[in-house]
Each structure stands twice: as structure tokens, then as C-alpha cells.
Write a protein that holds these residues in place. Structure first.
Motif, PDB file in Angstrom:
ATOM      1  N   LYS A  83       0.807  -1.213   0.000  1.00 31.52           N
ATOM      2  CA  LYS A  83       0.000   0.000   0.000  1.00 31.52           C
ATOM      3  C   LYS A  83       0.848   1.274   0.000  1.00 31.52           C
ATOM      4  CE  LYS A  83      -4.123   1.962   1.965  1.00 31.52           C
ATOM      5  NZ  LYS A  83      -4.653   2.401   3.243  1.00 31.52           N
ATOM      6  N   PRO A  84       1.953   1.324   0.788  1.00 34.77           N
ATOM      7  CA  PRO A  84       2.754   2.546   0.748  1.00 34.77           C
ATOM      8  C   PRO A  84       3.318   2.827  -0.636  1.00 34.77           C
ATOM      9  CG  PRO A  84       3.410   1.163   2.587  1.00 34.77           C
ATOM     10  CD  PRO A  84       2.457   0.369   1.774  1.00 34.77           C
ATOM     11  N   LEU A  85       3.412   1.800  -1.469  1.00 36.47           N
ATOM     12  CA  LEU A  85       4.048   1.975  -2.773  1.00 36.47           C
ATOM     13  C   LEU A  85       3.045   2.205  -3.895  1.00 36.47           C
ATOM     14  CD1 LEU A  85       6.870  -0.658  -2.598  1.00 36.47           C
ATOM     15  CD2 LEU A  85       7.121   1.787  -2.733  1.00 36.47           C
ATOM     16  N   ARG A  86       1.779   2.428  -3.528  1.00 39.90           N
ATOM     17  CA  ARG A  86       0.806   2.640  -4.590  1.00 39.90           C
ATOM     18  C   ARG A  86       1.137   3.937  -5.330  1.00 39.90           C
ATOM     19  NH1 ARG A  86      -4.413   0.885  -2.216  1.00 39.90           N
ATOM     20  NH2 ARG A  86      -3.208  -0.995  -1.994  1.00 39.90           N
ATOM     21  N   GLY A  87       1.301   3.829  -6.620  1.00 35.30           N
ATOM     22  CA  GLY A  87       1.678   5.009  -7.403  1.00 35.30           C
ATOM     23  C   GLY A  87       3.162   5.079  -7.674  1.00 35.30           C
ATOM     24  N   ALA A  88       3.955   4.198  -7.027  1.00 32.45           N
ATOM     25  CA  ALA A  88       5.392   4.176  -7.294  1.00 32.45           C
ATOM     26  C   ALA A  88       5.657   3.349  -8.551  1.00 32.45           C
ATOM     27  CB  ALA A  88       6.141   3.606  -6.097  1.00 32.45           C
ATOM     28  N   SER A  89       6.925   3.281  -8.960  1.00 31.43           N
ATOM     29  CA  SER A  89       7.242   2.576 -10.199  1.00 31.43           C
ATOM     30  C   SER A  89       7.015   1.075 -10.023  1.00 31.43           C
ATOM     31  CB  SER A  89       8.693   2.828 -10.585  1.00 31.43           C
ATOM     32  OG  SER A  89       9.527   2.003  -9.832  1.00 31.43           O
ATOM     33  N   PRO A  90       6.600   0.382 -11.100  1.00 28.07           N
ATOM     34  CA  PRO A  90       6.320  -1.059 -10.997  1.00 28.07           C
ATOM     35  C   PRO A  90       7.537  -1.852 -10.538  1.00 28.07           C
ATOM     36  CG  PRO A  90       5.634  -0.196 -13.137  1.00 28.07           C
ATOM     37  CD  PRO A  90       6.333   0.902 -12.438  1.00 28.07           C
ATOM     38  N   LEU A  91       8.715  -1.383 -10.922  1.00 31.30           N
ATOM     39  CA  LEU A  91       9.938  -2.078 -10.538  1.00 31.30           C
ATOM     40  C   LEU A  91      10.083  -2.106  -9.018  1.00 31.30           C
ATOM     41  CD1 LEU A  91      12.266  -3.330 -12.123  1.00 31.30           C
ATOM     42  CD2 LEU A  91      13.549  -1.253 -11.706  1.00 31.30           C
ATOM     43  N   ALA A  92       9.798  -0.978  -8.371  1.00 31.48           N
ATOM     44  CA  ALA A  92       9.919  -0.894  -6.919  1.00 31.48           C
ATOM     45  C   ALA A  92       8.959  -1.870  -6.255  1.00 31.48           C
ATOM     46  CB  ALA A  92       9.633   0.532  -6.468  1.00 31.48           C
ATOM     47  N   VAL A  93       7.725  -1.929  -6.773  1.00 33.72           N
ATOM     48  CA  VAL A  93       6.724  -2.814  -6.175  1.00 33.72           C
ATOM     49  C   VAL A  93       7.155  -4.276  -6.348  1.00 33.72           C
ATOM     50  CG1 VAL A  93       4.295  -3.397  -6.126  1.00 33.72           C
ATOM     51  CG2 VAL A  93       4.987  -1.122  -6.780  1.00 33.72           C
ATOM     52  N   LEU A  94       7.675  -4.576  -7.537  1.00 34.16           N
ATOM     53  CA  LEU A  94       8.101  -5.942  -7.828  1.00 34.16           C
ATOM     54  C   LEU A  94       9.215  -6.367  -6.874  1.00 34.16           C
ATOM     55  CD1 LEU A  94       7.520  -8.177  -9.752  1.00 34.16           C
ATOM     56  CD2 LEU A  94       9.182  -7.259 -11.328  1.00 34.16           C
ATOM     57  N   ILE A  95      10.165  -5.473  -6.639  1.00 36.08           N
ATOM     58  CA  ILE A  95      11.289  -5.816  -5.761  1.00 36.08           C
ATOM     59  C   ILE A  95      10.798  -5.986  -4.325  1.00 36.08           C
ATOM     60  CG2 ILE A  95      13.473  -4.971  -4.840  1.00 36.08           C
ATOM     61  CD1 ILE A  95      13.887  -3.678  -7.622  1.00 36.08           C
ATOM     62  N   THR A  96       9.855  -5.145  -3.913  1.00 31.01           N
ATOM     63  CA  THR A  96       9.284  -5.314  -2.576  1.00 31.01           C
ATOM     64  C   THR A  96       8.605  -6.674  -2.461  1.00 31.01           C
ATOM     65  OG1 THR A  96       8.761  -3.003  -2.716  1.00 31.01           O
ATOM     66  CG2 THR A  96       7.899  -4.174  -0.835  1.00 31.01           C
ATOM     67  N   ALA A  97       7.885  -7.052  -3.522  1.00 31.56           N
ATOM     68  CA  ALA A  97       7.208  -8.349  -3.497  1.00 31.56           C
ATOM     69  C   ALA A  97       8.221  -9.482  -3.358  1.00 31.56           C
ATOM     70  CB  ALA A  97       6.379  -8.530  -4.762  1.00 31.56           C
ATOM     71  N   ILE A  98       9.352  -9.345  -4.046  1.00 35.46           N
ATOM     72  CA  ILE A  98      10.396 -10.354  -3.925  1.00 35.46           C
ATOM     73  C   ILE A  98      10.911 -10.394  -2.483  1.00 35.46           C
ATOM     74  CG2 ILE A  98      12.757 -10.887  -4.629  1.00 35.46           C
ATOM     75  CD1 ILE A  98      11.994  -9.814  -7.410  1.00 35.46           C
ATOM     76  N   GLY A  99      11.064  -9.203  -1.888  1.00 28.23           N
ATOM     77  CA  GLY A  99      11.490  -9.135  -0.489  1.00 28.23           C
ATOM     78  C   GLY A  99      10.498  -9.835   0.428  1.00 28.23           C
ATOM     79  N   VAL A 100       9.204  -9.614   0.189  1.00 25.14           N
ATOM     80  CA  VAL A 100       8.167 -10.248   1.017  1.00 25.14           C
ATOM     81  C   VAL A 100       8.257 -11.767   0.872  1.00 25.14           C
ATOM     82  CG1 VAL A 100       5.690 -10.551   1.299  1.00 25.14           C
ATOM     83  CG2 VAL A 100       6.621  -8.278   0.958  1.00 25.14           C
ATOM     84  N   SER A 101       8.468 -12.216  -0.369  1.00 23.36           N
ATOM     85  CA  SER A 101       8.564 -13.655  -0.618  1.00 23.36           C
ATOM     86  C   SER A 101       9.729 -14.262   0.163  1.00 23.36           C
ATOM     87  CB  SER A 101       8.709 -13.870  -2.119  1.00 23.36           C
ATOM     88  OG  SER A 101       9.553 -14.922  -2.414  1.00 23.36           O
ATOM     89  N   TYR A 102      10.845 -13.566   0.127  1.00 25.04           N
ATOM     90  CA  TYR A 102      12.032 -13.993   0.882  1.00 25.04           C
ATOM     91  C   TYR A 102      11.731 -14.062   2.372  1.00 25.04           C
ATOM     92  CZ  TYR A 102      16.801 -14.465  -0.869  1.00 25.04           C
ATOM     93  OH  TYR A 102      17.974 -14.949  -1.346  1.00 25.04           O
ATOM     94  N   LEU A 103      11.037 -13.009   2.841  1.00 23.65           N
ATOM     95  CA  LEU A 103      10.729 -12.903   4.267  1.00 23.65           C
ATOM     96  C   LEU A 103       9.838 -14.060   4.716  1.00 23.65           C
ATOM     97  CD1 LEU A 103      11.052 -10.980   6.701  1.00 23.65           C
ATOM     98  CD2 LEU A 103       8.868 -10.006   6.083  1.00 23.65           C
ATOM     99  N   LEU A 104       8.793 -14.353   3.931  1.00 23.84           N
ATOM    100  CA  LEU A 104       7.869 -15.425   4.310  1.00 23.84           C
ATOM    101  C   LEU A 104       8.607 -16.767   4.368  1.00 23.84           C
ATOM    102  CD1 LEU A 104       4.596 -14.615   2.344  1.00 23.84           C
ATOM    103  CD2 LEU A 104       5.025 -14.379   4.777  1.00 23.84           C
TER     104      LEU A 104
END
Lengths: 290, 399
Positions: A83-104
Motif C-alpha cells: 500500500k505505501p508503494l501505490r503510485g510508485a514505479s512497478p519495478l519498486a513494487v516488484l522488488i518489494t514483493a520479492i522481499g516479502v517472498s524472501y521474508l515469508l
């Protein structure tokens, strides 16, 4: 007869992939982001099923709890990370998603350890029709997947919330002006997608009774491939892509010469389809406006 | 004469911050080279240096694609594996005699071959990049990485699942010097590319492809070129990696390794070569050091910390709602303010004089004429019985 069995197995695997692919495609259509952590939600679902199955001994109860828990996890991930990244570049969101995947994955490894666990959920036995031997687990998986997909299609096309979801995926700003709460819709989408992932996780365990921290990675990537093949953002596309991929994988595995290369063939298919039709089989082409 | 001009040009254009990374790498190479010459380095330190070296090369090559072209590549490890397998196949199978008699030549040839093969595949992966963008391209690179991994696993030439037996390797004691020299070359190639006309074109493609296209930038050419260059450098890194291993397994170059490289690039700051350099060094160092301390399931703590840092970093750097906060507490801003403060301390007299001049100069423009005043100055008001004669310059009339 073996051909029919293989085909049925492929359909049921395809059903599982389609359920996961639906999560990807809905999130992509509505939040315009690739949820790379979706595969790990399957893993969370798998572990939840394992824990509650060991506690209660009831596969259905465990699956139900997993569905609820995964929906919560999906919503929490969305609120905290995306949610904090809504409106940010798709690349940033994608990398965050990868981070979340790593975290889980890492969290699961800390809690449950890295060893694989065997969970025998249920064996419904085999159906014998003459020379045709059909695993009942396969049939149940296939039928449930079809039922869930039908319910989802009805939900999206008939209910108010579903129509709001379609509206948001069509044009977020216009939907907002029409009084649709975009944040709420995105939250609901994540909840539904994660619930589907939990169901898929349960079926996956039913098929291969093996729970590990990386169990979601490969089905996740494959389902994502399926979603892209079908045209990401399109719900019928995800179903078609998932079933196509499941059948191809099972058929490849049944042929000894190809069995080692089944993943390579699937990904090769993805690359070819994307090159020929970059929007996928059922995807809509969007013109870019300057 | 010519040389003098050249030297003065260098002096004028020479900024220490543009070359600082070269100096750091050279200094590190010299220091550790000397220590190793005396024989003061043990095996683990050597291994650490090698690992840092090839990780940095790979990360810097990925930063070319991710940071400067703005496309996400999730299969970068595949280029490394291509370089590693073809390079070591050359070193072991094609010229085993050369590898034992002239190991450096053999290594250099292997790097060239590995680089060319990886570059070839970089070209192949660059082709979809022309049609696909962003998320779609990311999944294609991921698929490409998995396909390469599976193909290597099933090729008997490369040892299959058991891995490739790497007998003829470069001398382990001086390998790190070769690695650092290659790193220096890779840095030179990348930095010169970025600071050239071509680099600016690549960044223009990243910032706005349509605008770049309409300004005459050949988008297809630059996209493919960046993929090829990045793949070549990654392939060379792969050859160097292969020389540190006795068995090369393709399972090492999986999705997770690509993500690791991506983490280095993102943590270093996308589009910042020095940042990537620093981040990959620190991450590799911590990785190796922690691997000896945290064993078994505890090793995951490291991953959790990485994941959290990655998420927090990206959110902090990109969240639209944090923009104001970011502008206020910015490292670059803080650094600039500090620099300004130090400069004022040193140049107190000069500074005051300068500012006084500025005030004087500014005084001329302190009273800007209003529009009515301007009209009065410029207008030639004619009364009904007057004739207009432009030769009489009394009212400032002009035609």
C-alpha cells in the motif's frame, strides 16, 4: 486407458495451477502489480493445513482455517508492504514483493525448520471402471477447482463487489469517481487471491504430501507462467493457461524422453507465446498514450 | 604541445570522485597482493576475496540492466552459468595442456570464450526485451534462467546433476589478483559507457522510452547492446567463479542467486555503480562471515534481515507519501550541507566578499519596473494634432 488417466491427472494439476494463477491475475488486474509473494502464500497455507491437521485430524477443518489465515496474511502483506508503494514505479513494487517472498520463506524456516514434512491428508481411494483406474483425489481436486472457478466467475460478474472489481481493473480513477473505494477493493482482491492460494496449497498437499519452505516457489512460478500465457489480468485466461500448463506438464512427465525437460518446455512455451502475442492468449491489448 | 594540452585537459576534467572506485580497487589489490606475496593470506581469506571479486563483477553487470536500462532481469545467474560451464569446458577439455603450461593465457582465453557465449545469449534475451517490458520481461528472464539451468543439468557433457569436474583451474593463490584486474576493467567499461553519449541514451530510454524514441534514440539498438554487454561481463564473472570451484553445479545458478544479485544492486541504489560495489562487497562479506557463525536453521536470520532491509529500503526510497520526508532527511543533502559548512569555514573572507558583490549586483534589479512604468517608457503617445516623426528621438520612439 493410460492416456485418459494421464489427461485427468493433467486436468486436476491444471485446476490447481489455475486456482493459483487466478490469484496472480486478479491482483495484477486490479492493483497493477506482480505479487511475487503469492507462491509463498501457498506455502503458508500448506504449513497452516499441516499444523491444524495434526491438531484436529480433520482435513476440511484444517483447510478452512488455512483459507481464513491466508486471507489475513494476504491483507496484512498488502497493507504493510504494497500500500505505501501505490503510485510508485512497478519495478519498486516488484522488488518489494520479492522481499516479502524472501521474508515469508525465511520466517517459515525459522518456525518449522528446513526439513521437509510429510502430511497424509486423506486418501479417498481409487475408482475402477473396467480397465480404467482413476484416483479419487484427482477427481475431487478437479471438481472442487471447477466449482471454485465457477463461483468466482459468478461472484465477479453478478455481485456488486465483483462488478466494482471489474471497474477498478478497467479504470481505477474512473471507478473511484463513481464511488468505488479502491483501497477496499484491492484489499478484497488480496484476500480472495490468498484464499485461493490456500485452497491450492491444500490440493497440492493432497497430491504430493510434502510440506517445505520452498513448496510454493515452483507452483507459484508455474502458475504465474500460466497466468501470463492466458493473458495476465484476464480471469478466463488464467483458467485456460493453468489447465493448459497442467496438461502439458503431466503429458511431458509421462513421456520418458521429455520428463527431465518438462519445466524447460513449459517456460519455452511461455517465451514463444509472449513473443508471438505479448499480451497472452486472452489478454487485451492496451495502447499506450503519450 | 599536444601532450601539454592533453594534460591540462585531464587536470580540468579530473574529478577525484569519478575515479575513486578505481583507486579503491587498485589499493585493495596492491595491499592484498603484497600480503599474499609474503605469504600472509590463508585459504579462507583468499576464498573471501575471490568471492567478493566475482560477486561484485556480476552485481555491477546486473546494475547495468536494472539500474541504467531500467529493465528487471531475474535470470542473470544464467549468464554466469553459461560463462562458467563453457569457460571451464575450454580450460579442462579443449586445452588441458595449455591450462597446465600457461594457466593465465588459458584463463584469459576461457574468459573471452565464456564472455562471447554469454553475450550471444544476452543477444537472444535482448530480443524479447524489444517487444516486452517491465513485468513481462522479468518473467521471460526468469524463465530463461530456469531453462538454462535445466539444460545444463541434463547435458552429459557438463556432468549432469553431479556437476562438472573442474580439474585444471588457475592457481588459487593469485586468482584474486586476476579477478580484481577484471573487476577494474569491467568498472572502466561500465563507467565509460554510462558517461558517454551512449550511456545518456540508455538512461533516456529508462526515463521515458517514447520521449527518447522521438528524440531520435535508437531504442532497440541500445536495449540489445546493454543486454549483451551485461551478459558478457556476467559470463566473465562466471568463468572466474568456475575457477574457484572444484565442481561446478548448475543448481548454484538458480532463481535465488539471481535474486541475491538483484538485492545487491537494489541495496546499493539503482543506477549507482559505487553503491552496487559497496553493497555487494558488504553483503558477500557478511554472507561468508555469518555462514561460519550461524549454522543450520539459524542461517535464516540473515535472510530475514536482508528481506526486511530490502522491503524497508524500497518503500523508503519509492513511497509517494514519504516524498517530503525523504527530501528533508536525505543523505546527499546532509552531505552537501556539511561540505558547504566546511567550505565556509575555510573560505570565510572570500565568501563575504562574494556575497557583498552579489548584493550590489542584485540592487540593480531590486526595483523591477511595473507594467505601467514599462508602458510609459516604451509608448509613443500621439495627440490628435501632432504628427509622428520617427527622426526626432525625443520620446524614445522606435519603429
Amino acid at each position: 486407458m493410460e492416456v485418459i488417466t494421464t489427461f485427468l491427472n493433467g486436468l486436476s494439476l491444471g485446476g490447481v495451477y489455475a486456482l493459483i494463477a487466478l490469484g496472480y491475475t486478479m491482483v495484477y488486474g486490479i492493483a497493477k502489480m506482480l505479487n511475487f509473494a503469492h507462491g509463498d502464500v501457498i506455502m503458508v497455507g500448506g504449513y497452516t493445513v499441516m499444523v491444524f491437521f495434526n491438531l484436529t485430524g480433520q482435513p476440511l477443518v484444517a483447510a478452512l482455517i488455512a483459507v481464513v489465515f491466508c486471507s489475513l496474511v494476504g491483507v496484512v502483506i498488502e497493507k504493510l508492504a504494497y500500500k505505501p508503494l501505490r503510485g510508485a514505479s512497478p519495478l519498486a513494487v516488484l522488488i518489494t514483493a520479492i522481499g516479502v517472498s524472501y521474508l515469508l520463506e525465511s520466517l517459515a524456516q525459522i518456525i518449522f525448520g528446513s526439513s521437509h514434512k510429510i502430511v497424509m491428508l486423506a486418501d479417498l481411494g481409487k475408482l475402477i471402471l473396467g480397465s480404467l483406474v482413476i484416483d479419487l483425489n484427482t477427481v475431487v481436486t478437479l471438481l472442487s477447482a471447477i466449482a471454485i472457478m465457477a463461483a468466482l466467475t459468478l461472484f465477479v460478474n453478478k455481485t456488486k463487489t465483483g462488478k466494482a472489481m471489474l471497474a477498478v481493473s478497467e479504470d481505477r480513477h474512473a471507478a473511484e469517481l463513481m464511488g468505488v473505494s479502491v483501497n477496499k477493493i484491492i484489499m478484497i482482491t488480496f484476500a480472495i487471491g490468498s484464499a485461493l492460494a490456500a485452497v491450492a496449497g491444500t490440493f497440492y498437499i493432497l497430491k504430493t504430501p510434502d510440506v517445505s519452505t520452498t513448496m510454493g516457489a515452483m507452483p507459484g512460478i508455474k502458475a504465474f507462467t500460466a497466468a501470463v500465457i492466458g493473458g495476465i489480468g484476464s480471469i478466463p485466461g488464467a483458467m485456460l493457461g493453468g489447465i493448459l500448463l497442467g496438461v502439458i506438464e503431466t503429458v511431458c512427465n509421462a513421456i520418458p524422453a521429455l520428463s527431465n525437460f518438462s519445466i524447460a518446455i513449459e517456460f519455452g512455451l511461455l517465451i514463444i507465446i509472449l513473443l508471438v502475442k505479448p499480451t497472452g492468449l486472452l489478454g487485451k491489448k492496451k495502447r499506450e498514450k503519450v | 604541445m599536444n601532450l601539454k594540452n592533453y594534460i591540462s585537459l585531464i587536470k580540468k576534467g579530473f574529478k577525484i570522485k569519478n575515479f575513486i572506485n578505481y583507486f579503491v580497487v587498485i589499493a585493495v589489490t596492491l595491499i592484498f597482493g603484497l600480503i599474499s606475496g609474503i605469504g600472509g593470506l590463508n585459504r579462507s581469506t583468499l576464498a573471501l576475496l575471490e568471492q567478493i571479486g566475482y560477486s561484485v563483477i556480476a552485481a555491477v553487470s546486473l546494475s547495468l540492466v536494472v539500474g541504467f536500462l531500467g529493465e528487471l532481469s531475474l535470470g542473470h545467474a544464467a549468464f554466469m552459468s553459461l560463462g562458467a560451464f563453457t569457460g571451464s569446458l575450454f580450460q579442462n577439455a579443449v586445452f588441458p595442456s595449455l591450462s597446465s603450461s600457461a594457466p593465465l593465457l588459458s584463463l584469459i582465453l576461457a574468459m573471452i570464450i565464456g564472455g562471447i557465449i554469454a553475450g550471444l545469449f544476452g543477444f537472444i534475451i535482448g530480443l524479447p526485451a524489444l517487444r516486452l517490458k517491465g513485468d513481462y520481461l522479468a518473467i521471460v528472464t526468469l524463465a530463461f534462467g530456469e531453462i538454462i539451468k535445466i539444460i545444463f543439468q541434463n547435458m552429459d557433457l557438463f556432468g549432469g546433476v553431479m556437476g562438472f569436474q573442474n580439474k585444471y583451474r588457475y592457481d588459487i593463490n593469485s586468482l584474486f589478483i586476476v579477478i580484481f584486474v577484471v573487476l577494474l576493467l569491467a568498472l572502466a567499461v561500465i563507467q565509460n559507457l554510462i558517461r558517454s553519449k551512449h550511456g545518456r541514451a540508455v538512461m533516456a530510454v529508462r526515463d521515458n522510452e517514447i520521449a527518447a524514441k522521438s528524440m531520435g534514440v535508437n531504442v532497440s539498438y541500445y536495449k540489445i547492446a546493454v543486454f549483451v554487454i551485461s551478459a558478457v561481463i556476467a559470463g566473465v564473472a562466471g568463468v572466474l567463479f568456475a575457477n574457484t570451484q572444484s565442481t561446478i553445479k548448475s543448481s548454484k545458478f538458480d532463481y535465488n542467486y539471481s535474486i541475491n544479485l538483484l538485492v545487491m544492486v537494489v541495496l546499493g541504489g539503482m543506477g549507482n555503480v559505487n553503491g552496487t560495489l559497496l553493497a555487494s562487497t558488504v553483503i558477500t562479506f557478511i554472507d561468508v562471515k555469518l555462514a561460519t557463525i550461524l549454522t543450520g536453521d539459524l542461517a535464516v536470520i540473515k535472510n530475514i534481515v536482508y528481506a526486511l532491509i530490502l522491503i524497508v529500503m524500497v518503500i523508503y526510497n519509492n513511497a509517494p507519501s514519504l516524498k517530503k520526508f525523504r527530501e528533508r532527511f536525505n543523505l546527499t543533502n546532509a552531505f552537501n550541507a556539511l561540505k558547504k559548512f566546511i567550505l565556509t569555514l575555510f573560505n570565510k573572507k572570500k565568501k563575504t566578499k562574494n556575497s557583498a558583490e552579489e548584493v550590489e549586483f542584485g540592487a540593480d534589479w531590486s526595483k523591477i519596473p511595473t507594467k505601467i512604468e514599462m508602458d510609459a517608457i516604451l509608448s509613443t503617445d500621439l495627440k490628435p494634432d501632432e504628427t509622428y516623426d520617427p527622426d526626432v528621438p525625443d520620446k524614445g520612439a522606435k519603429r
